[in-house]
Motif scaffolding. Structure first.
Motif, PDB file in Angstrom:
ATOM      1  N   THR A   1       0.829  -1.208   0.000  1.00  0.00           N
ATOM      2  CA  THR A   1       0.000   0.000   0.000  1.00  0.00           C
ATOM      3  C   THR A   1       0.863   1.257   0.000  1.00  0.00           C
ATOM      4  O   THR A   1       0.569   2.245  -0.699  1.00  0.00           O
TER       5      THR A   1
ATOM      6  N   GLU B   1      -0.965  -2.093  -7.310  1.00  0.00           N
ATOM      7  CA  GLU B   1      -2.323  -2.577  -7.021  1.00  0.00           C
ATOM      8  C   GLU B   1      -2.389  -4.102  -7.091  1.00  0.00           C
ATOM      9  O   GLU B   1      -3.091  -4.738  -6.291  1.00  0.00           O
TER      10      GLU B   1
ATOM     11  N   ARG C   1       2.318   1.922  -3.426  1.00  0.00           N
ATOM     12  CA  ARG C   1       1.348   2.538  -4.330  1.00  0.00           C
ATOM     13  C   ARG C   1       1.184   4.026  -4.035  1.00  0.00           C
ATOM     14  O   ARG C   1       1.107   4.860  -4.969  1.00  0.00           O
TER      15      ARG C   1
END
Length: 392
Positions: free
Chosen positions: A114, A166, A117
């Motif tokens: 996460t 993702e 990203r």
């Protein structure tokens, strides 16, 4: 002289006695035939009636209960078991939590993906802003086409990085979800193979536990191949009902329907395998259990039945003792279609309402008179007859 007279008298008496005995012994045979014969007592028997009613026609075979689905719950990741959330033999539903693997390493992987990203999204925002400025300058002649193209490629590269991020997040989420071992089907849990605190691996052969689906459940049973045309004929008219009974045929376990017929005959036994499905709401059928399967083919209207013990087997085939109106018995040959539930279905030889001997046949001869026992006397006679009847 007196002594001789006495001896002569004794001799005369002996001769008279001998003659009298001979006369009695050698009576006229016609007089002996006219003398009444000693009375023969009536033989006590238990009787039953020939009943007319609708009779189901069954084919019976021995079957084995097979679980509809069986799943070994295995872990798809490696980790330490921190929680067991089921008891052995518990009924579970699809999605119920069975065990928990330490989620911290996989939670950390998700957070790292996460964060990557977020970093790439920030870089993409800056690259898109630069591309906008360079495009404006290029239109005014202050930026070279090469600079604009380079910045465009930079934006595309960061967009691809975000897609990869993702995908990594999705993979990390999947790995994290694997820390929760859930039931894939509705069923019953078996013996637990791993305890709390142990490390579980995807390669463990026994997994965590076996979950077996018992609602519905199947029974695979066999019948002689000679019954196959008859089964196919009735199956063409609709689904056939199958009843499952205990091995001694005393307890009805469940009712189901015929599912399919195997696509080949078992050559070694000359039989065909069939499968029936049962709802098994009360869990009276259990995987691996041996049962008797009764396949209902048809129902014969106004069929004639008698108690099965009334039918005897002789050199000429099956027969029964019929009780006449004058209480004498006569031997009647019969043709039996089937014996089911303690009742014999008679194809020919009897009529509705006739009385037949159900117990006590071993002491009968055609023409003998009988006395029909009732109630407790009939029960006692049946028990005594069972003790005296030799085992073949």
């Amino acid at each position: 002289m007196r002594r001789k007279v006495v001896i002569s008298a004794i001799s005369a008496f002996a001769v008279a006695a001998t003659v009298g005995a001979l006369v009695v012994t050698h009576r006229d045979p016609f007089e002996a035939a006219l003398a009444p014969a000693p009375a023969v007592p009536n033989a006590p028997v238990v009787a039953g009636s020939v009943i007319s009613h609708d009779v189901p026609i069954y084919l019976q075979g021995v079957g084995t209960v097979i679980a509809y689905n069986t799943v070994i719950v295995r872990s798809q990741i490696q980790g330490q078991i921190t929680k067991i959330n089921f008891t052995e033999g518990q009924s579970v539903k699809t999605g119920d939590l069975l065990a928990l693997i330490d989620p911290r390493p996989y939670q950390a992987q998700l957070e790292q993906a996460t964060a990557n990203r977020s970093r790439d999204e920030a870089q993409l925002t800056n690259a898109q802003a630069n591309l906008k400025r360079y495009t404006t300058l290029g239109n005014q002649g202050w930026a070279t086409p090469q600079l604009v193209e380079t910045q465009t490629a930079q934006v595309a590269q960061l967009q691809a990085s975000i897609k990869a991020d993702e995908a990594m997040i999705s993979w990390a989420q999947t790995q994290l979800s694997y820390t929760q071992l859930t039931s894939p089907i509705d069923g019953v849990t078996g013996i637990r193979q791993v305890d709390i605190g142990n490390i579980i691996h995807p390669t463990d052969p026994n997994g965590l536990v076996v979950v077996t689906q018992v609602e519905p459940i199947s029974v695979i049973f066999t019948l002689p191949e000679t019954n196959l045309p008859q089964i196919q004929q009735h199956l063409a008219n609709g689904a056939l009902k199958v009843e499952a009974y205990s091995q001694d045929n005393t307890i009805k376990l469940d009712e189901g329907s015929l599912d399919f017929i195997d696509n080949e005959i078992v050559q070694t036994t000359g039989s065909v395998r069939l499968r029936a499905n049962f709802p098994n709401k009360e869990h009276r059928l259990w995987p691996g259990q041996l049962v008797n399967a009764w396949l209902l083919l048809d129902t014969r209207p106004s069929g004639l039945t008698v108690s099965a013990p009334a039918v005897q087997q002789g050199a000429q085939g099956a027969y029964v003792y019929v009780i006449n109106a004058d209480s004498t018995v006569a031997v009647r040959p019969v043709k039996v279609a089937q014996v089911s539930g303690g009742q014999a279905l008679i194809d020919s030889g009897l009529s509705a309402g006739e009385q037949v001997v159900v117990d006590g046949q071993y002491k009968l001869q055609p023409g003998m008179r009988v006395t029909i026992l009732h109630g407790k006397a009939a029960e006692e006679a049946a028990a005594q007859d069972a003790q005296q009847t030799p085992i073949p």
